[in-house]
Design a protein around this motif. Structure first.
Motif, PDB file in Angstrom:
ATOM      1  N   VAL A  56      32.184 -81.667  12.642  1.00 14.09           N
ATOM      2  CA  VAL A  56      33.730 -81.214  12.602  1.00 14.09           C
ATOM      3  C   VAL A  56      33.637 -80.546  10.986  1.00 14.09           C
ATOM      4  N   THR A  57      33.596 -81.265  10.095  1.00 11.24           N
ATOM      5  CA  THR A  57      33.362 -80.695   8.859  1.00 11.24           C
ATOM      6  C   THR A  57      32.435 -79.443   8.556  1.00 11.24           C
ATOM      7  N   THR A  58      31.325 -79.194   9.234  1.00  8.47           N
ATOM      8  CA  THR A  58      30.454 -78.306   9.187  1.00  8.47           C
ATOM      9  C   THR A  58      31.054 -77.110   9.995  1.00  8.47           C
ATOM     10  N   TYR A  59      31.331 -77.522  11.054  1.00 12.15           N
ATOM     11  CA  TYR A  59      32.224 -76.203  12.018  1.00 12.15           C
ATOM     12  C   TYR A  59      33.309 -75.743  11.212  1.00 12.15           C
ATOM     13  N   CYS A  60      34.173 -76.596  10.677  1.00  8.59           N
ATOM     14  CA  CYS A  60      35.537 -75.900   9.918  1.00  8.59           C
ATOM     15  C   CYS A  60      35.100 -75.114   8.643  1.00  8.59           C
ATOM     16  N   SER A  61      33.861 -75.628   7.943  1.00 10.05           N
ATOM     17  CA  SER A  61      33.423 -74.851   6.896  1.00 10.05           C
ATOM     18  C   SER A  61      32.861 -73.257   7.226  1.00 10.05           C
ATOM     19  N   ILE A  62      32.291 -73.575   8.369  1.00  7.21           N
ATOM     20  CA  ILE A  62      31.540 -72.184   8.903  1.00  7.21           C
ATOM     21  C   ILE A  62      32.680 -71.164   9.427  1.00  7.21           C
ATOM     22  N   TYR A  91      34.551 -69.870   6.265  1.00  6.00           N
ATOM     23  CA  TYR A  91      33.510 -68.715   5.694  1.00  6.00           C
ATOM     24  C   TYR A  91      33.650 -67.490   6.227  1.00  6.00           C
ATOM     25  N   GLU A  92      33.629 -67.576   7.631  1.00  4.31           N
ATOM     26  CA  GLU A  92      33.781 -66.416   8.659  1.00  4.31           C
ATOM     27  C   GLU A  92      34.955 -65.772   8.449  1.00  4.31           C
ATOM     28  N   MET A  93      35.977 -66.401   8.704  1.00  8.57           N
ATOM     29  CA  MET A  93      37.394 -66.110   8.704  1.00  8.57           C
ATOM     30  C   MET A  93      37.767 -65.227   7.300  1.00  8.57           C
ATOM     31  N   LYS A  94      37.177 -65.643   6.240  1.00  8.58           N
ATOM     32  CA  LYS A  94      37.448 -64.957   4.990  1.00  8.58           C
ATOM     33  C   LYS A  94      37.022 -63.332   5.129  1.00  8.58           C
ATOM     34  N   LYS A  95      36.232 -63.086   6.119  1.00  6.02           N
ATOM     35  CA  LYS A  95      35.537 -61.697   6.196  1.00  6.02           C
ATOM     36  C   LYS A  95      36.375 -60.975   7.185  1.00  6.02           C
ATOM     37  N   LEU A  96      37.407 -61.487   7.757  1.00  6.28           N
ATOM     38  CA  LEU A  96      38.422 -60.722   8.753  1.00  6.28           C
ATOM     39  C   LEU A  96      39.092 -60.107   7.562  1.00  6.28           C
TER      40      LEU A  96
END
Length: 81
Positions: free
Chosen positions: A59-65, A68-73
């Motif tokens: 869960v921690t890894t998934y939320c971190s990804i 990170y990806e949502m910062k690109k939006l």
């Protein structure tokens, strides 16, 4: 497990360059959550601890990804008035 954020916008903004399979990640998390519930039914502390720790790491890894990806939006210019 609480419902993760809708990833459709994230996947659409990646323009095919998305390196992550979010649908598969969600299926893995759901399976681990089910496994965690089953482990609790065994009442064997070592198994519960191991499965719960693994679930938390995923869960921690998934939320971190996601973060990170949502910062690109692209940001929105709409300001609440």
């Amino acid at each position: 497990m609480s419902k993760p954020p809708d990833l459709e916008e994230l996947e659409n903004s990646a323009n095919g360059n998305c390196r992550y399979d979010f649908a598969q990640a969600e299926r893995i998390l759901e399976a681990m959550d089910a496994m965690r519930r089953e482990a609790e039914n065994t009442r064997i502390e070592e198994i519960v601890t191991m499965i719960d720790a693994t679930f938390r790491i995923l869960v921690t890894t998934y939320c971190s990804i996601l973060r990170y990806e949502m910062k690109k939006l692209p940001g929105t210019d709409d300001v609440a008035r």
